[in-house]
Design an enzyme around this catalytic site. Structure first.
Site, PDB file in Angstrom:
ATOM      1  N   CYS A  95       0.837  -1.207   0.000  1.00  0.00           N
ATOM      2  CA  CYS A  95       0.000   0.000   0.000  1.00  0.00           C
ATOM      3  C   CYS A  95       0.866   1.250   0.000  1.00  0.00           C
ATOM      4  CB  CYS A  95      -0.961  -0.013   1.177  1.00  0.00           C
ATOM      5  SG  CYS A  95      -0.166  -0.261   2.757  1.00  0.00           S
ATOM      6  N   GLY A 112      17.667 -24.922  16.796  1.00  0.00           N
ATOM      7  CA  GLY A 112      17.682 -23.547  17.289  1.00  0.00           C
ATOM      8  C   GLY A 112      16.260 -23.110  17.610  1.00  0.00           C
ATOM      9  N   SER A 171      12.587 -21.290  17.790  1.00  0.00           N
ATOM     10  CA  SER A 171      11.615 -20.996  16.736  1.00  0.00           C
ATOM     11  C   SER A 171      11.811 -19.577  16.213  1.00  0.00           C
ATOM     12  CB  SER A 171      10.209 -21.160  17.305  1.00  0.00           C
ATOM     13  OG  SER A 171       9.277 -20.722  16.374  1.00  0.00           O
ATOM     14  N   GLY A 172      11.787 -19.426  14.886  1.00  0.00           N
ATOM     15  CA  GLY A 172      11.925 -18.098  14.287  1.00  0.00           C
ATOM     16  C   GLY A 172      13.364 -17.669  14.090  1.00  0.00           C
ATOM     17  N   GLY A 232      15.443 -18.810  11.919  1.00  0.00           N
ATOM     18  CA  GLY A 232      15.853 -18.794  10.514  1.00  0.00           C
ATOM     19  C   GLY A 232      16.183 -20.153   9.917  1.00  0.00           C
ATOM     20  N   LYS A 233      15.758 -21.235  10.567  1.00  0.00           N
ATOM     21  CA  LYS A 233      16.107 -22.567  10.058  1.00  0.00           C
ATOM     22  C   LYS A 233      15.438 -22.854   8.721  1.00  0.00           C
ATOM     23  CE  LYS A 233      14.441 -24.556  13.752  1.00  0.00           C
ATOM     24  NZ  LYS A 233      13.980 -23.363  14.473  1.00  0.00           N
ATOM     25  N   THR A 234      14.131 -22.578   8.643  1.00  0.00           N
ATOM     26  CA  THR A 234      13.419 -22.848   7.394  1.00  0.00           C
ATOM     27  C   THR A 234      13.972 -21.964   6.279  1.00  0.00           C
ATOM     28  OG1 THR A 234      11.452 -23.510   8.584  1.00  0.00           O
ATOM     29  CG2 THR A 234      11.139 -22.849   6.307  1.00  0.00           C
TER      30      THR A 234
HETATM   31  N1  LIG Z   1       7.936 -14.267   3.616  1.00  0.00           N
HETATM   32  C1  LIG Z   1       8.505 -13.668   4.667  1.00  0.00           C
HETATM   33  N2  LIG Z   1       8.629 -12.327   4.689  1.00  0.00           N
HETATM   34  C2  LIG Z   1       9.214 -11.689   5.736  1.00  0.00           C
HETATM   35  N3  LIG Z   1       9.701 -12.327   6.817  1.00  0.00           N
HETATM   36  C3  LIG Z   1       9.619 -13.664   6.874  1.00  0.00           C
HETATM   37  C4  LIG Z   1       9.006 -14.406   5.804  1.00  0.00           C
HETATM   38  N4  LIG Z   1       9.069 -15.720   6.130  1.00  0.00           N
HETATM   39  C5  LIG Z   1       9.673 -15.778   7.349  1.00  0.00           C
HETATM   40  N5  LIG Z   1      10.012 -14.567   7.795  1.00  0.00           N
HETATM   41  C6  LIG Z   1      10.720 -14.252   9.059  1.00  0.00           C
HETATM   42  O1  LIG Z   1      11.982 -14.869   9.035  1.00  0.00           O
HETATM   43  C7  LIG Z   1      12.350 -15.319  10.322  1.00  0.00           C
HETATM   44  C8  LIG Z   1      12.828 -16.754  10.256  1.00  0.00           C
HETATM   45  O2  LIG Z   1      11.768 -17.589   9.884  1.00  0.00           O
HETATM   46  P1  LIG Z   1      11.974 -19.155   9.707  1.00  0.00           P
HETATM   47  O3  LIG Z   1      10.718 -19.711   9.146  1.00  0.00           O
HETATM   48  O4  LIG Z   1      13.200 -19.378   8.937  1.00  0.00           O
HETATM   49  O5  LIG Z   1      12.162 -19.633  11.212  1.00  0.00           O
HETATM   50  P2  LIG Z   1      12.400 -21.104  11.772  1.00  0.00           P
HETATM   51  O6  LIG Z   1      13.707 -21.091  12.447  1.00  0.00           O
HETATM   52  O7  LIG Z   1      12.189 -22.108  10.703  1.00  0.00           O
HETATM   53  O8  LIG Z   1      11.257 -21.216  12.878  1.00  0.00           O
HETATM   54  P3  LIG Z   1      10.412 -22.522  13.327  1.00  0.00           P
HETATM   55  O9  LIG Z   1      11.275 -23.329  14.225  1.00  0.00           O
HETATM   56  O10 LIG Z   1       9.293 -21.907  14.096  1.00  0.00           O
HETATM   57  O11 LIG Z   1       9.990 -23.218  12.120  1.00  0.00           O
HETATM   58  C9  LIG Z   1      11.136 -15.143  11.208  1.00  0.00           C
HETATM   59  O12 LIG Z   1      11.384 -14.053  12.059  1.00  0.00           O
HETATM   60  C10 LIG Z   1      10.017 -14.823  10.261  1.00  0.00           C
HETATM   61  O13 LIG Z   1       9.156 -13.883  10.829  1.00  0.00           O
HETATM   62 MG   LIG Z   2      10.822 -23.486  10.372  1.00  0.00          MG
END
Ligand SMILES: Nc1ncnc2c1ncn2[C@@H]1O[C@H](COP(=O)(O)OP(=O)(O)OP(=O)(O)O)[C@@H](O)[C@H]1O
Ligand SMILES: [Mg+2]
Length: 695
Positions: free
Chosen positions: A22, A515, A517-518, A520-522
């Site tokens: 927006c 690590g 949650s959140g 950055g693993k995914t």
């Molecule tokens: N499409 C997106 N746009 C902006 N930020 C994002 C996006 N996807 C994820 N994030 C942010 O990136 C950060 C890491 O997310 P990620 O999914 O890698 O965490 P994670 O370690 O896999 O967590 P979990 O154990 O909960 O799966 C988070 O703070 C999330 O808010």
């Molecule tokens: Mg994840």
């Protein structure tokens, strides 16, 4: 009251395409107002925003790079009129809109999510947060042209057989027009030669001759109709297929930022454009040509009368021109609201369980009703506008007919015209009004095509994912994955999600990534898979940059189960083999056994042929995870990547899978929280807030 907009400057309405743009859309409107010729797609490319949107600070920095000075202010609603419009207002705490002007109690806004709206002060006060951003060109401001040219060719892609069919349609249509032009002559000859001269033999000749003409006309009309129908179907099918295959090649980030309804509605635009192209294009060309021809014929009969006819037409054209913008705005808004309505519906259907649990059905119904109401309002307004124009046309051309009969009859009495000439003149004048009016309608339709075109361009002109198939001819690399100095963030002003990660995974090694949650693993997994491109740093496979090796080939070597992975509608066997028609049942079964799901499948009445809904509904959470694991194993990958792939399983099953995975020869990357799974790996990478904390 704010100063009125100078006549040369218009504040356009720019609708947002992505969910969180927006702010960018508001800036685009203001930039256009001040003379930058930019579009949202170009702005998006220059200033990428993530799903989290942009804040005021980022808006100011973008405005500065466009040559504007911006000044954030806190204003009470009663002092609104003192702002320099157009300016940006902070709305509902999560949105931006453009203030166009204040007129007494009425406040005019351009809302990128809704279009042009006028609110009363009371309504306004409920949404405005009190923060405004004034924007004015700085000394360094120099208008730029940065609009992406939208050519039809680029939008449609490769369509075969089109020119030939179009020429055929055109030829048939020309023949049809000639017959139409000839028919009024029958009337003139009948009146002037038969009625006056009493020649009945001639009447028979005229009758038979023109009956043949009508016969031909009908046959040609039918042929043209069939051809146009076939052409339309062929064009539509090829075009939609082209667009969809292009859609499939777009990077993942494109989908993450858009709503399903928004993407779907682009395909509706394809249909609108196709209908206009196949139906109205040929007709428009012919209407124009015929109208000119008829005007020439009219001038042969009487120049002053022909001028009168042309004048009436010009008046109608002028009125249509004035009404065009309103129509365009309504149609644009309608498209956006239809998209929103579709998104609402899709979201409600897929989220039915959560809606029931939260007792939110009435609320969802009300939202849907609102969305539907908004669509219906636009539709009604469009229909009203169209009906008004139709009535206007009837009025103008009706009066014209009376005037022509009046003047024509006077001429006949005075001896300047024969009775037949008068009748034919009036008939031709009507033909001209009909064709001229048709031409105007079609011109309006064509101008509206631009709007559909831009919506299609949002997909069609989006560059496909790069580096999918580069010409790599080096030796086949071993599955050694190297991550070097990788940092990643979703957009420029977003916080870093990954920061300076470096590590290597040897062929055949198994590592666990763990690590909070959140952390950055995914995201790291997506970088490893080449789904998202690191902002800094690189990923290599055995020393070869994966972009040089080719992302498609690279992914081919992976089997992955992602955290939010999905199954597709089809049988379980189809899902494990990912719809590979050549998959053998033995291979499918072997993968299922390793994934510890074979017994569950065998116990189902239909076995491997059991159907899975498109929402994966007939399986339990753990069963679904194991089918996904089987799908990853079925590929016999060199590298196996599991992102919380066993999180729904019982401890025993998880242990069994861990033991099997531990014995595999492939390189394994396992993201997990559970200690047993983490322990099963040879090495553990611990992540913390985007960094590799310990190896
Ligand atoms: N499409 C997106 N746009 C902006 N930020 C994002 C996006 N996807 C994820 N994030 C942010 O990136 C950060 C890491 O997310 P990620 O999914 O890698 O965490 P994670 O370690 O896999 O967590 P979990 O154990 O909960 O799966 C988070 O703070 C999330 O808010
Ligand atoms: Mg994840």
């Amino acid at each position: 009251m704010t100063a009125p907009l100078p006549a040369s400057q218009r504040l356009p309405v720019v609708q947002q395409n992505e969910i969180a743009e927006c702010g960018l859309a508001c800036l685009t409107m203001i930039a256009r107002y001040h003379g930058h010729d930019v579009d949202l797609a170009g702005m998006r490319r220059r200033f990428p925003v993530s799903l989290k949107g942009v804040g005021l600070a980022r808006l100011m920095s973008i405005a500065a790079s466009l040559g504007f000075e911006s000044r954030p202010l806190r204003v009470e609603p009663e002092h609104l009129a003192e702002l320099r419009a157009p300016c940006i207002l902070h709305w509902d705490l999560n949105h931006f809109v453009v203030l166009k002007r204040v007129r007494g109690d009425r406040i005019e806004l351009h809302d990128p999510a809704r279009g042009a709206v006028t609110l009363t002060r009371a309504e306004f006060g409920r949404h405005f947060t009190g923060v405004a951003l004034e924007i004015a060109p700085s000394a360094a401001f120099a208008p730029v042209r940065e609009r992406r040219p939208v050519s039809l060719r680029a939008l449609v892609g490769q369509v075969s057989g089109l020119p030939r069919a179009a020429v055929q349609v055109l030829l048939l249509a020309v023949a049809l027009e000639l017959f139409t032009l000839a028919l009024p002559l029958a009337l003139q000859w009948t009146i002037d030669l038969v009625l006056v001269g009493g020649d009945l033999d001639l009447l028979a000749l005229i009758g038979i001759g023109f009956a043949v003409v009508v016969l031909f006309q009908a046959a040609i009309a039918a042929m043209r109709g069939w051809l146009v129908a076939d052409l339309g179907a062929a064009l539509n099918a090829q075009w939609a297929a082209n667009l969809f295959s292009h859609l499939l090649r777009l990077p993942l980030a494109f989908f993450e930022k858009r709503s399903v309804g928004g993407v779907l509605s682009r395909f509706l635009s394809v249909q609108s454009v196709q209908q206009t192209l196949t139906g109205s294009f040929v007709e428009g060309v012919l209407d124009g040509a015929t109208a000119l021809l008829v005007l020439a014929l009219l001038a042969l009969y009487s120049v002053p009368l022909a001028l009168l006819v042309a004048g009436c037409f010009a008046l109608y054209a002028l009125l249509r021109w004035i009404g065009y913008r309103r129509l365009q705005r309504l149609k644009e808004e309608q498209l956006v609201f239809v998209a929103r309505q579709q998104s609402q519906m899709i979201e409600s259907i897929t989220g039915m369980q959560a809606i029931k649990l939260g007792n939110r059905a009435p609320d969802r119904a009300a939202r849907m009703a609102n969305a539907t109401h908004e669509v219906a309002r636009r539709e009604a307004a469009i229909a009203r506008t169209t009906a008004s124009f139709a009535a206007l046309g009837k009025l103008i051309f009706g009066l014209q007919r009376i005037a022509l009969i009046w003047i024509g009859a006077t001429l006949v009495v005075r001896g300047g015209f024969t009775a037949g000439m008068m009748v034919v003149f009036v008939t031709y004048a009507e033909l001209f009004a009909q064709r001229g009016g048709g031409l105007i309608d079609k011109l309006v339709e064509f101008r509206l095509l631009g709007m559909h075109g831009e919506r299609i361009a949002d997909i069609a002109l989006e560059p496909p994912e790069p580096h999918l198939h580069p010409p790599y001819s080096g030796p086949e690399p071993r599955p050694r994955i190297e991550v070097e100095g990788v940092s990643f963030r979703y957009a420029e002003d977003d916080p870093w999600v990954l920061r300076d990660c470096s590590f290597a995974i040897e062929p055949g090694e198994s590592i666990a990534i763990t690590g909070p949650s959140g952390c950055g693993k995914t995201t790291l997994a997506k970088v490893l898979l080449g789904l998202v491109r690191p902002t800094e740093g690189r990923v290599r496979i055995d020393g070869v940059d994966i972009e040089r090796y080719g992302l498609a080939r690279y992914r081919e070597r992976f089997g992955a189960v992602m955290q939010d992975d999905v199954l597709f509608a089809g049988s379980i066997a189809d899902n494990i083999a990912f719809f590979d028609p050549e998959a053998s049942l033995e291979a499918i079964e072997a993968a299922a056994r390793t994934a510890q799901i074979h017994d569950d499948i065998a116990a189902m009445p239909m076995g491997y042929e059991s159907l899975v809904g498109d929402m994966g509904s007939s399986l339990s959470g753990g069963q679904k995870q194991r089918v996904l694991l089987a799908r990853a194993l079925f590929r016999r990958p060199d590298v196996l990547l599991l992102d919380e792939a066993t999180s729904h399983l019982d401890v025993e099953r998880e242990h069994a899978i861990n033991a099997l995975v531990a014995d595999m020869a492939a390189t394994r990357i396992i993201i997990a929280h559970r200690p047993d799974t983490v322990r099963s790996a040879q090495r553990v990478l611990r992540m913390d807030r985007g960094r590799i904390a310990a190896a």
